[in-house]
Design a protein around this motif. Structure first.
Motif, PDB file in Angstrom:
ATOM      1  N   VAL A  82      -7.981  -0.482  -1.975  1.00  0.00           N
ATOM      2  CA  VAL A  82      -7.606   0.820  -1.337  1.00  0.00           C
ATOM      3  C   VAL A  82      -7.210   1.662  -2.403  1.00  0.00           C
ATOM      4  O   VAL A  82      -7.282   3.007  -2.050  1.00  0.00           O
ATOM      5  N   LEU A  83      -6.437   1.352  -3.314  1.00  0.00           N
ATOM      6  CA  LEU A  83      -5.787   2.198  -4.321  1.00  0.00           C
ATOM      7  C   LEU A  83      -7.117   2.623  -5.204  1.00  0.00           C
ATOM      8  O   LEU A  83      -6.890   3.880  -5.784  1.00  0.00           O
ATOM      9  N   LEU A 123       0.943  -1.128  -0.099  1.00  0.00           N
ATOM     10  CA  LEU A 123       0.151  -0.094   0.108  1.00  0.00           C
ATOM     11  C   LEU A 123       0.802   1.294   0.048  1.00  0.00           C
ATOM     12  O   LEU A 123       0.770   2.329  -0.810  1.00  0.00           O
ATOM     13  N   GLN A 124       1.678   1.356   0.780  1.00  0.00           N
ATOM     14  CA  GLN A 124       2.329   2.905   1.123  1.00  0.00           C
ATOM     15  C   GLN A 124       3.009   3.198  -0.133  1.00  0.00           C
ATOM     16  O   GLN A 124       3.035   4.344  -0.617  1.00  0.00           O
ATOM     17  N   ARG A 125       3.768   2.057  -0.731  1.00  0.00           N
ATOM     18  CA  ARG A 125       4.566   2.329  -1.696  1.00  0.00           C
ATOM     19  C   ARG A 125       3.806   2.835  -2.936  1.00  0.00           C
ATOM     20  O   ARG A 125       4.154   4.008  -3.710  1.00  0.00           O
ATOM     21  N   ASN A 126       2.636   2.180  -2.998  1.00  0.00           N
ATOM     22  CA  ASN A 126       1.941   2.499  -4.246  1.00  0.00           C
ATOM     23  C   ASN A 126       1.059   3.740  -4.052  1.00  0.00           C
ATOM     24  O   ASN A 126       0.651   4.434  -5.280  1.00  0.00           O
ATOM     25  N   VAL A 127       0.673   4.097  -3.093  1.00  0.00           N
ATOM     26  CA  VAL A 127      -0.059   5.143  -2.637  1.00  0.00           C
ATOM     27  C   VAL A 127       0.658   6.498  -3.124  1.00  0.00           C
ATOM     28  O   VAL A 127       0.157   7.477  -3.853  1.00  0.00           O
ATOM     29  N   HIS A 128       2.216   6.506  -2.657  1.00  0.00           N
ATOM     30  CA  HIS A 128       3.004   7.428  -3.089  1.00  0.00           C
ATOM     31  C   HIS A 128       2.985   7.519  -4.594  1.00  0.00           C
ATOM     32  O   HIS A 128       3.152   8.845  -5.360  1.00  0.00           O
ATOM     33  N   GLY A 168     -18.605   3.616   6.437  1.00  0.00           N
ATOM     34  CA  GLY A 168     -17.306   4.391   5.622  1.00  0.00           C
ATOM     35  C   GLY A 168     -17.289   4.338   4.347  1.00  0.00           C
ATOM     36  O   GLY A 168     -18.114   3.581   3.667  1.00  0.00           O
ATOM     37  N   GLU A 169     -16.453   4.960   3.595  1.00  0.00           N
ATOM     38  CA  GLU A 169     -16.388   4.895   2.134  1.00  0.00           C
ATOM     39  C   GLU A 169     -15.181   4.003   1.612  1.00  0.00           C
ATOM     40  O   GLU A 169     -14.073   4.141   1.408  1.00  0.00           O
ATOM     41  N   VAL A 170     -15.841   2.763   1.535  1.00  0.00           N
ATOM     42  CA  VAL A 170     -15.038   1.491   1.190  1.00  0.00           C
ATOM     43  C   VAL A 170     -15.231   1.280  -0.077  1.00  0.00           C
ATOM     44  O   VAL A 170     -16.296   1.200  -0.474  1.00  0.00           O
ATOM     45  N   PHE A 171     -14.067   0.798  -1.022  1.00  0.00           N
ATOM     46  CA  PHE A 171     -14.283   0.089  -2.213  1.00  0.00           C
ATOM     47  C   PHE A 171     -14.053  -1.251  -2.031  1.00  0.00           C
ATOM     48  O   PHE A 171     -13.074  -1.533  -1.621  1.00  0.00           O
ATOM     49  N   LEU A 172     -14.941  -2.153  -2.629  1.00  0.00           N
ATOM     50  CA  LEU A 172     -14.821  -3.354  -2.840  1.00  0.00           C
ATOM     51  C   LEU A 172     -15.642  -4.028  -3.966  1.00  0.00           C
ATOM     52  O   LEU A 172     -16.583  -3.309  -4.344  1.00  0.00           O
ATOM     53  N   SER A 173     -15.266  -5.389  -4.221  1.00  0.00           N
ATOM     54  CA  SER A 173     -16.234  -5.700  -5.397  1.00  0.00           C
ATOM     55  C   SER A 173     -17.355  -6.101  -5.119  1.00  0.00           C
ATOM     56  O   SER A 173     -17.676  -7.060  -4.127  1.00  0.00           O
ATOM     57  N   LEU A 174     -18.399  -5.738  -5.766  1.00  0.00           N
ATOM     58  CA  LEU A 174     -19.791  -6.291  -5.949  1.00  0.00           C
ATOM     59  C   LEU A 174     -20.307  -6.313  -7.477  1.00  0.00           C
ATOM     60  O   LEU A 174     -19.722  -5.769  -8.359  1.00  0.00           O
ATOM     61  N   PRO A 175     -21.191  -7.143  -7.709  1.00  0.00           N
ATOM     62  CA  PRO A 175     -21.504  -7.447  -8.909  1.00  0.00           C
ATOM     63  C   PRO A 175     -22.287  -5.900  -9.708  1.00  0.00           C
ATOM     64  O   PRO A 175     -23.233  -5.692  -9.212  1.00  0.00           O
ATOM     65  N   ALA A 176     -21.335  -5.347 -10.504  1.00  0.00           N
ATOM     66  CA  ALA A 176     -21.758  -4.078 -11.001  1.00  0.00           C
ATOM     67  C   ALA A 176     -21.932  -4.201 -12.568  1.00  0.00           C
ATOM     68  O   ALA A 176     -21.222  -4.768 -13.108  1.00  0.00           O
ATOM     69  N   TRP A 226     -10.100   7.489  -6.533  1.00  0.00           N
ATOM     70  CA  TRP A 226     -11.124   8.433  -6.098  1.00  0.00           C
ATOM     71  C   TRP A 226     -11.001   9.854  -5.681  1.00  0.00           C
ATOM     72  O   TRP A 226     -11.361  10.833  -6.008  1.00  0.00           O
ATOM     73  N   LYS A 227     -10.387   9.525  -4.496  1.00  0.00           N
ATOM     74  CA  LYS A 227      -9.990  10.778  -3.558  1.00  0.00           C
ATOM     75  C   LYS A 227      -9.297  11.763  -4.428  1.00  0.00           C
ATOM     76  O   LYS A 227      -9.510  12.949  -4.506  1.00  0.00           O
ATOM     77  N   LEU A 228      -8.184  11.060  -5.054  1.00  0.00           N
ATOM     78  CA  LEU A 228      -6.892  12.182  -5.667  1.00  0.00           C
ATOM     79  C   LEU A 228      -7.901  12.796  -7.071  1.00  0.00           C
ATOM     80  O   LEU A 228      -7.458  13.894  -7.526  1.00  0.00           O
ATOM     81  N   SER A 229      -8.632  12.088  -7.613  1.00  0.00           N
ATOM     82  CA  SER A 229      -9.248  12.558  -8.792  1.00  0.00           C
ATOM     83  C   SER A 229     -10.312  13.324  -8.838  1.00  0.00           C
ATOM     84  O   SER A 229     -10.713  14.258  -9.626  1.00  0.00           O
TER      85      SER A 229
END
Ligand SMILES: NC(=O)C1=CN([C@@H]2O[C@H](COP(=O)(O)OP(=O)(O)OC[C@H]3O[C@@H](n4cnc5c(N)ncnc54)[C@H](O)[C@@H]3O)[C@@H](O)[C@H]2O)C=CC1
Ligand SMILES: CC(=O)C(=O)O
Length: 352
Positions: free
Chosen positions: A161-162, A129-134, A305-313, A167-170
């Motif tokens: 999480v990414l 996570l930490q490396r890729n958030v950067h 919370g604002e969580v992204f996870l997989s659902l049938p979309a 989403w937050k950064l965009s």
């Protein structure tokens, strides 16, 4: 003879003579291309194993008019671009470009992000996570600046999480930020079920939801093969099945990436097909249902919370068009909530 490319892509000879025009007029009086076909552009950030597997699948499946590659390593990037361009004689016509400068991505319909660190043998996805958030802090802002109407499709891990980070950064609405999520886990699941029952994986409808990772959830209650709901069919026919056998198939799905990474160092082909499958649904407005990482709040009682996870979309030109209401058993609902909690605990450690 001096010759250069004009901005329209045709070759200009001495005195500005348009050689492309002259050549084609003389032999075939070429008709202009159909104005009804919508032009599409896909950019892929990260020209590593995963990015290139996606690129090659997209090209062979004729999913876009323009394909752009971005990476931080210029020589490798140019090498990958040339290697793909040299296959032009065998592929549907696609303009392929590459640059370390994000301006090349301008006007993309779809931006696929695969850049970043990957797991080493035995390492969990969440560990990256930490490396890729950067990296995402460097990647997402210029992508969005050059393609403000694009759809972002995140593949780098930990993907859920990414996707939240993207989403937050965009600043995009959540329907335009999607993670490849468990589309891959679900295809591994379908393969294993098909193998077990000796049927075609394309006839197996089965979803893994939740985290793309160790806390993923197998929706056994809704699996069907050729239109037959598997568990209720077995129960009605009084055919005994072992719950442990089902759990083992799910465990095998979870172990799949670890196994492939321990054998060849990374995973690439299946994620390449999986992401091309998502790109097709989005860009061709197919409105097909895929288990992908979406903002889960409001669906399946996931209110925390604002969580992204997989659902049938359902996916189409607008990105995420909706989330289908698959019936979950109490146990499946409970496991989905646990998966959301696992992701949230990691997400809460982030300082964006
Ligand atoms: N969501 C999924 O189902 C899957 C996700 N992955 C993830 O995909 C990611 C990539 O994996 P691989 O391609 O195998 O790794 P890789 O190491 O082969 O490629 C990563 C690429 O990212 C590039 N990169 C690094 N920093 C960059 C920056 N600031 N801007 C642009 N490019 C940059 C590197 O130069 C490299 O070419 C990993 O996080 C991996 O865990 C891998 C397989 C499946
Ligand atoms: C690496 C990874 O996330 C996968 O192959 O599932």
């Amino acid at each position: 003879m001096a010759m250069h490319k004009s901005t329209s892509g045709s070759a200009l000879g001495p005195g500005g003579l348009d050689l492309t025009q002259a050549f084609f007029k003389s032999i075939m009086n070429a008709a202009p291309s159909s104005p009804t076909k919508r032009h599409t552009k896909i950019s892929i950030v990260g020209a590593g194993n995963v990015g290139m597997a996606i690129a090659q699948t997209i090209l062979t499946q004729d999913l876009t008019d323009e394909l752009v590659l971005v990476d931080a390593i210029p020589d490798k990037l140019r090498g990958e671009m040339l290697d793909l361009q040299h296959a032009a004689a065998f592929l549907p016509r696609t303009r392929i470009q590459a640059s370390t400068d994000y301006s090349v991505t301008a006007g993309s319909d779809l931006c696929i992000v695969t850049a970043g660190a990957r797991q080493i043998n035995g390492e969990s996805r969440l560990n990256l996570l930490q490396r890729n958030v950067h990296l995402f802090q460097k990647i997402i802002p210029p992508l969005v600046r050059h393609s403000p109407d694009t759809i972002l499709l995140v593949v780098s891990n930990p993907v859920d999480v990414l996707t939240y980070v993207a989403w937050k950064l965009s600043g995009f609405p959540s329907n335009r930020v999607i993670g490849s999520g468990t589309n891959l886990d679900s295809s591994r699941f379908r393969f294993l079920i098909a193998d077990h029952l000796d049927v075609n994986a394309q006839d197996v409808q089965a979803f893994i939801v939740g985290e793309h990772g160790d806390s993923s959830v197998a929706l056994w209650s809704s699996i069907s093969v050729g239109g037959v709901p598997v568990l209720s069919f077995l129960e009605k026919q009084q055919i005994a099945y072992e719950k442990e056998m089902l759990e083992n198939i799910h465990k095998e799905v979870i172990q799949s990436a670890y196994e492939v990474i321990s054998l060849k160092g990374y995973t690439s082909w299946a994620i390449g097909y999986s992401v091309a499958n998502l790109a097709r649904s989005i860009l061709r407005d197919q409105r097909r249902v895929h288990p992908v990482s979406v903002l889960a709040k409001g669906f399946y009682d996931l209110e925390d919370g604002e969580v992204f996870l997989s659902l049938p979309a359902q996916l189409g030109r607008g990105g995420v068009l909706g989330v289908t209401n698959v019936h979950l058993t109490d146990e499946e609902k409970h496991r989905l909530k646990d998966s959301a909690t696992t992701i949230l605990q990691v997400q809460n450690q982030l300082a964006l």
